[in-house]
Design a protein around this motif. Structure first.
Motif, mmCIF file in Angstrom:
data_model
loop_
_atom_site.group_PDB
_atom_site.id
_atom_site.type_symbol
_atom_site.label_atom_id
_atom_site.label_comp_id
_atom_site.label_asym_id
_atom_site.label_seq_id
_atom_site.Cartn_x
_atom_site.Cartn_y
_atom_site.Cartn_z
ATOM 1 N N ARG A 68 -7.241 14.842 0.849
ATOM 2 C CA ARG A 68 -6.204 14.088 0.145
ATOM 3 C C ARG A 68 -6.096 12.694 0.751
ATOM 4 O O ARG A 68 -5.817 12.546 1.932
ATOM 5 C CB ARG A 68 -4.871 14.815 0.248
ATOM 6 N N PRO A 69 -6.284 11.649 -0.048
ATOM 7 C CA PRO A 69 -6.253 10.292 0.507
ATOM 8 C C PRO A 69 -4.863 9.819 0.914
ATOM 9 O O PRO A 69 -4.739 8.863 1.666
ATOM 10 C CB PRO A 69 -6.795 9.433 -0.638
ATOM 11 N N ASP A 70 -3.808 10.476 0.436
ATOM 12 C CA ASP A 70 -2.458 10.032 0.783
ATOM 13 C C ASP A 70 -1.929 10.700 2.043
ATOM 14 O O ASP A 70 -0.784 10.503 2.409
ATOM 15 C CB ASP A 70 -1.499 10.306 -0.375
ATOM 16 N N ARG A 71 -2.752 11.469 2.720
ATOM 17 C CA ARG A 71 -2.317 12.173 3.922
ATOM 18 C C ARG A 71 -3.055 11.628 5.142
ATOM 19 O O ARG A 71 -4.234 11.308 5.088
ATOM 20 C CB ARG A 71 -2.599 13.672 3.812
ATOM 21 N N THR A 72 -2.338 11.561 6.249
ATOM 22 C CA THR A 72 -2.959 11.136 7.496
ATOM 23 C C THR A 72 -3.495 12.348 8.241
ATOM 24 O O THR A 72 -3.014 13.461 8.068
ATOM 25 C CB THR A 72 -1.948 10.414 8.400
ATOM 26 N N SER A 107 1.316 16.126 6.397
ATOM 27 C CA SER A 107 1.673 17.324 5.657
ATOM 28 C C SER A 107 2.539 18.234 6.517
ATOM 29 O O SER A 107 2.565 18.135 7.745
ATOM 30 C CB SER A 107 0.413 18.067 5.213
ATOM 31 N N ASP A 146 -5.991 17.936 4.824
ATOM 32 C CA ASP A 146 -5.604 16.527 4.805
ATOM 33 C C ASP A 146 -6.792 15.603 4.565
ATOM 34 O O ASP A 146 -6.617 14.501 4.049
ATOM 35 C CB ASP A 146 -4.906 16.139 6.108
ATOM 36 N N PRO A 187 0.841 -1.206 0.000
ATOM 37 C CA PRO A 187 0.000 0.000 0.000
ATOM 38 C C PRO A 187 0.870 1.248 0.000
ATOM 39 O O PRO A 187 1.991 1.250 0.496
ATOM 40 C CB PRO A 187 -0.798 -0.112 1.301
ATOM 41 N N LYS A 188 0.318 2.280 -0.586
ATOM 42 C CA LYS A 188 1.060 3.534 -0.629
ATOM 43 C C LYS A 188 1.219 4.076 0.777
ATOM 44 O O LYS A 188 0.317 3.990 1.601
ATOM 45 C CB LYS A 188 0.330 4.550 -1.507
ATOM 46 N N ARG A 189 2.364 4.629 1.028
ATOM 47 C CA ARG A 189 2.657 5.159 2.351
ATOM 48 C C ARG A 189 1.942 6.486 2.535
ATOM 49 O O ARG A 189 2.039 7.372 1.698
ATOM 50 C CB ARG A 189 4.156 5.346 2.496
ATOM 51 N N ARG A 190 1.239 6.591 3.651
ATOM 52 C CA ARG A 190 0.528 7.831 3.949
ATOM 53 C C ARG A 190 1.426 8.694 4.819
ATOM 54 O O ARG A 190 2.019 8.223 5.772
ATOM 55 C CB ARG A 190 -0.780 7.514 4.648
ATOM 56 N N THR A 191 1.513 9.948 4.494
ATOM 57 C CA THR A 191 2.404 10.850 5.206
ATOM 58 C C THR A 191 1.617 12.008 5.806
ATOM 59 O O THR A 191 0.462 12.226 5.476
ATOM 60 C CB THR A 191 3.466 11.415 4.259
#
Length: 123
Positions: free
Chosen positions: A69-73, A38, A66, A32-36
């Motif tokens: 955006r699905p890639d942000r926690t 901001s 955030d 899975p893509k890593r969530r980062t």
């Protein structure tokens, strides 16, 4: 001289177990893509300790950004909001305690005949 026939090799060999069935290979899924977090969330978290009202506002803004955006926690934004609320509440509580102490000191000094000697500007 009598010769004995050579002894037969070891006849009792261990039983041969059947080979276990081979299962098909499972497909490999990509990681899975890593969530980062901001940079705005990190800034909000740091400012929540230093300047709580600014950290609170930035934490709310970071949470809204955030969430889109699905890639942000959102965890660090929520933590910044929580820390800022606690810091603001602590500051308000200390201000109320200081004001109550100041009023009590004014009442106590007013009841004394000569007032309170050597009173500083803050108490």
């Amino acid at each position: 001289m009598t010769t004995q026939p050579p002894s037969a090799p070891y006849q009792a060999q261990p039983p041969q177990y059947p080979v276990p069935p081979q299962y098909p290979v499972q497909p490999q899924y990509p990681a899975p893509k890593r969530r980062t977090s901001s940079g705005l969330s990190v800034t909000a978290f740091v400012l929540a300790f230093l300047v709580a009202p600014v950290g609170l506002v930035l934490g709310i803004v970071a949470l809204i950004v955030d969430a889109r955006r699905p890639d942000r926690t959102k965890g660090l934004s929520i933590a910044a909001i929580a820390v800022a609320i606690v810091m603001v509440a602590l500051a308000v509580a200390l201000l109320v305690i200081w004001l109550i102490g100041s009023v009590i000191a004014d009442v106590a000094c007013g009841e004394l005949a000569g007032g309170c000697p050597n009173r500083g500007p803050f108490f």
